[in-house]
Motif scaffolding. Structure first.
Motif, PDB file in Angstrom:
ATOM      1  N   ARG A  68       0.850  -1.193   0.000  1.00 40.53           N
ATOM      2  CA  ARG A  68       0.000   0.000   0.000  1.00 40.53           C
ATOM      3  C   ARG A  68       0.880   1.234   0.000  1.00 40.53           C
ATOM      4  NH1 ARG A  68      -0.210   2.278   5.161  1.00 40.53           N
ATOM      5  NH2 ARG A  68       0.405   0.904   6.889  1.00 40.53           N
ATOM      6  N   THR A  69       0.342   2.320  -0.505  1.00 39.49           N
ATOM      7  CA  THR A  69       1.093   3.573  -0.596  1.00 39.49           C
ATOM      8  C   THR A  69       1.253   4.221   0.778  1.00 39.49           C
ATOM      9  OG1 THR A  69       0.315   3.961  -2.844  1.00 39.49           O
ATOM     10  CG2 THR A  69       1.133   5.873  -1.631  1.00 39.49           C
ATOM     11  N   VAL A  70       2.429   4.738   1.016  1.00 42.78           N
ATOM     12  CA  VAL A  70       2.715   5.517   2.220  1.00 42.78           C
ATOM     13  C   VAL A  70       3.249   6.867   1.770  1.00 42.78           C
ATOM     14  CG1 VAL A  70       4.172   5.731   4.265  1.00 42.78           C
ATOM     15  CG2 VAL A  70       3.206   3.507   3.653  1.00 42.78           C
ATOM     16  N   ASP A  71       2.595   7.934   2.173  1.00 43.41           N
ATOM     17  CA  ASP A  71       3.044   9.276   1.808  1.00 43.41           C
ATOM     18  C   ASP A  71       3.894   9.856   2.935  1.00 43.41           C
ATOM     19  OD1 ASP A  71       1.797   9.424  -0.706  1.00 43.41           O
ATOM     20  OD2 ASP A  71      -0.135   9.862   0.244  1.00 43.41           O
ATOM     21  N   LEU A  72       5.188   9.917   2.676  1.00 44.68           N
ATOM     22  CA  LEU A  72       6.079  10.558   3.627  1.00 44.68           C
ATOM     23  C   LEU A  72       6.060  12.061   3.395  1.00 44.68           C
ATOM     24  CD1 LEU A  72       9.053   8.039   3.482  1.00 44.68           C
ATOM     25  CD2 LEU A  72       7.198   8.129   5.145  1.00 44.68           C
ATOM     26  N   THR A  73       6.836  12.791   4.169  1.00 47.47           N
ATOM     27  CA  THR A  73       6.792  14.252   4.101  1.00 47.47           C
ATOM     28  C   THR A  73       7.095  14.783   2.704  1.00 47.47           C
ATOM     29  OG1 THR A  73       7.528  14.353   6.411  1.00 47.47           O
ATOM     30  CG2 THR A  73       7.726  16.370   5.092  1.00 47.47           C
ATOM     31  N   ALA A  74       8.105  14.211   2.029  1.00 45.51           N
ATOM     32  CA  ALA A  74       8.549  14.783   0.755  1.00 45.51           C
ATOM     33  C   ALA A  74       8.627  13.783  -0.388  1.00 45.51           C
ATOM     34  CB  ALA A  74       9.923  15.434   0.946  1.00 45.51           C
ATOM     35  N   CYS A  75       8.287  12.522  -0.131  1.00 52.19           N
ATOM     36  CA  CYS A  75       8.408  11.532  -1.192  1.00 52.19           C
ATOM     37  C   CYS A  75       7.414  10.397  -1.001  1.00 52.19           C
ATOM     38  CB  CYS A  75       9.837  10.982  -1.238  1.00 52.19           C
ATOM     39  SG  CYS A  75      10.269   9.963   0.196  1.00 52.19           S
ATOM     40  N   PRO A  76       7.079   9.711  -2.097  1.00 52.41           N
ATOM     41  CA  PRO A  76       6.192   8.545  -1.975  1.00 52.41           C
ATOM     42  C   PRO A  76       6.970   7.322  -1.515  1.00 52.41           C
ATOM     43  CG  PRO A  76       6.820   8.832  -4.252  1.00 52.41           C
ATOM     44  CD  PRO A  76       7.430   9.992  -3.498  1.00 52.41           C
ATOM     45  N   SER A  77       6.299   6.416  -0.856  1.00 55.36           N
ATOM     46  CA  SER A  77       6.888   5.148  -0.438  1.00 55.36           C
ATOM     47  C   SER A  77       5.785   4.109  -0.424  1.00 55.36           C
ATOM     48  CB  SER A  77       7.539   5.274   0.948  1.00 55.36           C
ATOM     49  OG  SER A  77       8.598   6.206   0.923  1.00 55.36           O
ATOM     50  N   GLU A  78       6.130   2.882  -0.091  1.00 54.31           N
ATOM     51  CA  GLU A  78       5.098   1.857   0.009  1.00 54.31           C
ATOM     52  C   GLU A  78       5.451   0.858   1.106  1.00 54.31           C
ATOM     53  OE1 GLU A  78       5.000   0.467  -3.996  1.00 54.31           O
ATOM     54  OE2 GLU A  78       6.585  -1.015  -3.696  1.00 54.31           O
ATOM     55  N   TRP A  79       4.413   0.396   1.753  1.00 51.19           N
ATOM     56  CA  TRP A  79       4.534  -0.604   2.801  1.00 51.19           C
ATOM     57  C   TRP A  79       4.224  -1.946   2.171  1.00 51.19           C
ATOM     58  CZ3 TRP A  79       6.806  -1.142   7.168  1.00 51.19           C
ATOM     59  CH2 TRP A  79       6.381  -2.063   8.140  1.00 51.19           C
ATOM     60  N   LEU A  80       5.213  -2.844   2.190  1.00 51.88           N
ATOM     61  CA  LEU A  80       5.116  -4.097   1.441  1.00 51.88           C
ATOM     62  C   LEU A  80       5.277  -5.295   2.374  1.00 51.88           C
ATOM     63  CD1 LEU A  80       6.726  -4.830  -1.978  1.00 51.88           C
ATOM     64  CD2 LEU A  80       7.196  -6.370  -0.061  1.00 51.88           C
ATOM     65  N   GLN A  81       4.412  -6.278   2.167  1.00 53.60           N
ATOM     66  CA  GLN A  81       4.486  -7.521   2.927  1.00 53.60           C
ATOM     67  C   GLN A  81       4.382  -8.695   1.964  1.00 53.60           C
ATOM     68  OE1 GLN A  81       1.399  -5.503   5.798  1.00 53.60           O
ATOM     69  NE2 GLN A  81       1.881  -7.526   6.643  1.00 53.60           N
ATOM     70  N   ALA A  82       5.388  -9.562   1.989  1.00 53.80           N
ATOM     71  CA  ALA A  82       5.341 -10.767   1.175  1.00 53.80           C
ATOM     72  C   ALA A  82       4.324 -11.738   1.756  1.00 53.80           C
ATOM     73  CB  ALA A  82       6.724 -11.406   1.119  1.00 53.80           C
ATOM     74  N   LYS A  83       4.042 -12.769   1.004  1.00 53.12           N
ATOM     75  CA  LYS A  83       3.052 -13.767   1.411  1.00 53.12           C
ATOM     76  C   LYS A  83       3.398 -14.352   2.776  1.00 53.12           C
ATOM     77  CE  LYS A  83       0.884 -18.055  -0.196  1.00 53.12           C
ATOM     78  NZ  LYS A  83       0.868 -19.075  -1.289  1.00 53.12           N
ATOM     79  N   GLY A  84       2.427 -14.300   3.685  1.00 50.39           N
ATOM     80  CA  GLY A  84       2.601 -14.869   5.008  1.00 50.39           C
ATOM     81  C   GLY A  84       3.321 -13.990   6.010  1.00 50.39           C
ATOM     82  N   VAL A  85       3.751 -12.800   5.593  1.00 52.05           N
ATOM     83  CA  VAL A  85       4.493 -11.907   6.485  1.00 52.05           C
ATOM     84  C   VAL A  85       3.527 -10.966   7.200  1.00 52.05           C
ATOM     85  CG1 VAL A  85       6.240 -10.088   6.629  1.00 52.05           C
ATOM     86  CG2 VAL A  85       6.562 -12.012   5.058  1.00 52.05           C
ATOM     87  N   THR A  86       3.591 -10.923   8.514  1.00 49.90           N
ATOM     88  CA  THR A  86       2.743 -10.034   9.296  1.00 49.90           C
ATOM     89  C   THR A  86       3.512  -8.775   9.674  1.00 49.90           C
ATOM     90  OG1 THR A  86       3.385 -11.125  11.358  1.00 49.90           O
ATOM     91  CG2 THR A  86       1.426 -11.965  10.226  1.00 49.90           C
ATOM     92  N   ASP A  87       2.780  -7.758  10.133  1.00 47.47           N
ATOM     93  CA  ASP A  87       3.420  -6.536  10.615  1.00 47.47           C
ATOM     94  C   ASP A  87       3.237  -6.429  12.115  1.00 47.47           C
ATOM     95  OD1 ASP A  87       0.778  -5.822  10.936  1.00 47.47           O
ATOM     96  OD2 ASP A  87       0.792  -4.305   9.353  1.00 47.47           O
ATOM     97  N   ILE A  88       3.471  -5.243  12.654  1.00 43.05           N
ATOM     98  CA  ILE A  88       3.429  -5.073  14.104  1.00 43.05           C
ATOM     99  C   ILE A  88       2.041  -5.352  14.673  1.00 43.05           C
ATOM    100  CG2 ILE A  88       2.895  -2.585  14.105  1.00 43.05           C
ATOM    101  CD1 ILE A  88       5.077  -2.386  16.366  1.00 43.05           C
ATOM    102  N   HIS A  89       1.010  -5.123  13.867  1.00 43.81           N
ATOM    103  CA  HIS A  89      -0.359  -5.400  14.328  1.00 43.81           C
ATOM    104  C   HIS A  89      -0.624  -6.895  14.411  1.00 43.81           C
ATOM    105  CE1 HIS A  89      -1.165  -1.151  13.998  1.00 43.81           C
ATOM    106  NE2 HIS A  89      -0.768  -1.156  12.741  1.00 43.81           N
ATOM    107  N   GLY A  90       0.170  -7.673  13.686  1.00 43.68           N
ATOM    108  CA  GLY A  90       0.043  -9.119  13.741  1.00 43.68           C
ATOM    109  C   GLY A  90       1.063  -9.772  14.645  1.00 43.68           C
ATOM    110  N   GLY A  91       1.790  -8.957  15.421  1.00 47.14           N
ATOM    111  CA  GLY A  91       2.760  -9.486  16.370  1.00 47.14           C
ATOM    112  C   GLY A  91       4.193  -9.526  15.887  1.00 47.14           C
ATOM    113  N   ASN A  92       4.446  -9.083  14.641  1.00 47.66           N
ATOM    114  CA  ASN A  92       5.808  -9.054  14.120  1.00 47.66           C
ATOM    115  C   ASN A  92       6.416  -7.692  14.405  1.00 47.66           C
ATOM    116  OD1 ASN A  92       8.196  -9.234  12.693  1.00 47.66           O
ATOM    117  ND2 ASN A  92       7.260  -9.974  10.805  1.00 47.66           N
ATOM    118  N   GLU A  93       7.339  -7.619  15.331  1.00 51.35           N
ATOM    119  CA  GLU A  93       7.884  -6.343  15.787  1.00 51.35           C
ATOM    120  C   GLU A  93       9.104  -5.896  14.985  1.00 51.35           C
ATOM    121  OE1 GLU A  93       8.660  -6.822  19.932  1.00 51.35           O
ATOM    122  OE2 GLU A  93       6.529  -6.804  20.479  1.00 51.35           O
TER     123      GLU A  93
END
Length: 350
Positions: A68-93
């Motif tokens: 998904r797109t992440v808008d930083l202060t001065a540039c575009p970025s994206e938050w990417l998760q490969a198959k089966g990879v969780t983020d901090i909300h899923g317990g992956n710190e």
């Protein structure tokens, strides 16, 4: 004796080059290399539009990848998760901060999404892929600033600095080390580690000019590297950069986190990789320098059809997961410098 080879970092050599890798090298030598050589001879600066990143939108990513797109202060970025990879909300710190290559002139989120998705899968961590500002629109100092903002974004999401690995390829390797240094200087804490793939780490061309790989690289002619240095200095002047940049090889290194550096055995940037690895080891910082036999610049990006690339990405994943495990047990590796002759087998890999 080259000054950057007076201390051995004991590189690990991955021997063998597949038919696919040799064909890739041959193709680059007869296409990309002469184009870059012609660019270097132009008496003026030419900055063509970044078409390669637009075309790369059509390239597939690793199966099951979400972003998904992440808008930083001065540039575009994206938050990417490969198959089966969780983020901090899923317990992956743990997370990775990634900077694409392209000589600070080209490439972007689209060109590197496939590589980033494979690294995410191998490391089992989500990735913030940063579309930092580049020349000629902004000098490299602003690229570094975008990287620091990206690190701040990860902190704001709840990731601890010691759980963030900073990675990048080519110019992105320059940013990986520079951003790690910058966030520590800000007092934000030490990142988990740094991963640099075929990194550009020294804008002074002297070391590369005197290196055994000066004219062996299948991607970059030496004069193109020197031209990039000239262009970057002109951009600094044009944008009124007051404080000169400090290249990663010349930064204070004693408090840097563990690092992994990948380099092809014939790359012109081998000089940078060796110099950085040796200075890190001399400073007491653990550094894994992996030298890949006859592989081209950022060969990891061709993982869909290059067996060595898939192996290299697994090595990166193993290194990053190891950082996570060491953090959990409270142990951090420390390097012990080993004086060694330049002619030693482990110090010179051909």
């Amino acid at each position: 004796m080259a000054p950057h080879l007076t201390l051995a970092a004991q590189p690990q050599f991955f021997r063998g080059a597949s038919v696919q890798s040799r064909l890739l090298g041959l193709g680059l030598r007869h296409t990309v290399r002469p184009v870059l050589g012609a660019w270097a001879l132009l008496p003026f600066d030419v900055f063509p539009p970044n078409l390669v990143d637009h075309v790369a939108r059509l390239l597939p990513v690793h199966e099951g990848t979400m972003w998904r797109t992440v808008d930083l202060t001065a540039c575009p970025s994206e938050w990417l998760q490969a198959k089966g990879v969780t983020d901090i909300h899923g317990g992956n710190e743990h997370a990775i901060l990634y900077f694409h290559g392209g000589a600070f002139l080209s490439c972007g989120l689209n060109t590197h999404r496939r590589l980033v998705s494979r690294i995410s899968y191998a490391a089992n961590q989500p990735v913030l892929n940063v579309g930092y500002r580049q020349m000629p629109h902004q000098p490299i100092t602003e690229s570094i600033g975008d990287g620091v903002s990206a690190f701040r974004w990860l902190l704001d999401q709840g990731y601890a600095p010691q759980n963030i690995t900073i990675a990048g390829d080519s110019a992105g390797g320059y940013l990986a080390f520079s951003v790690a240094r910058a966030v520590m200087d800000q007092g934000w804490g030490q990142p988990a580690g740094v991963v640099a793939i075929s990194p550009l780490l020294d804008f002074d061309p002297a070391g590369k000019q005197g290196h055994r790989n000066a004219h062996r690289c299948q991607t970059f002619p030496l004069r193109a590297v020197a031209k990039l240095t000239e262009v970057s200095l002109r951009m600094d002047t044009r944008h009124s950069v007051v404080n000169p940049r400090v290249d990663p090889v010349n930064m204070p290194l004693t408090d840097m986190p563990p690092a992994m550096i990948h380099i092809g055995s014939r790359e012109v940037l081998m000089a940078d990789a060796e110099l950085m690895a040796n200075r890190l080891v001399s400073a007491g910082v653990a550094c894994e320098l992996q030298v890949w036999d006859r592989q081209v610049h950022v060969f990891q990006a061709a993982a869909s059809w290059l067996p060595e690339a898939r192996t290299a990405i697994e090595e990166i994943g193993t290194f990053i997961r190891g950082l996570m495990e060491r953090e959990a047990t409270g142990t951090r590796p420390v390097a012990t410098p080993v004086p060694r002759s330049v002619g030693a087998e482990t110090a010179v890999v051909r």
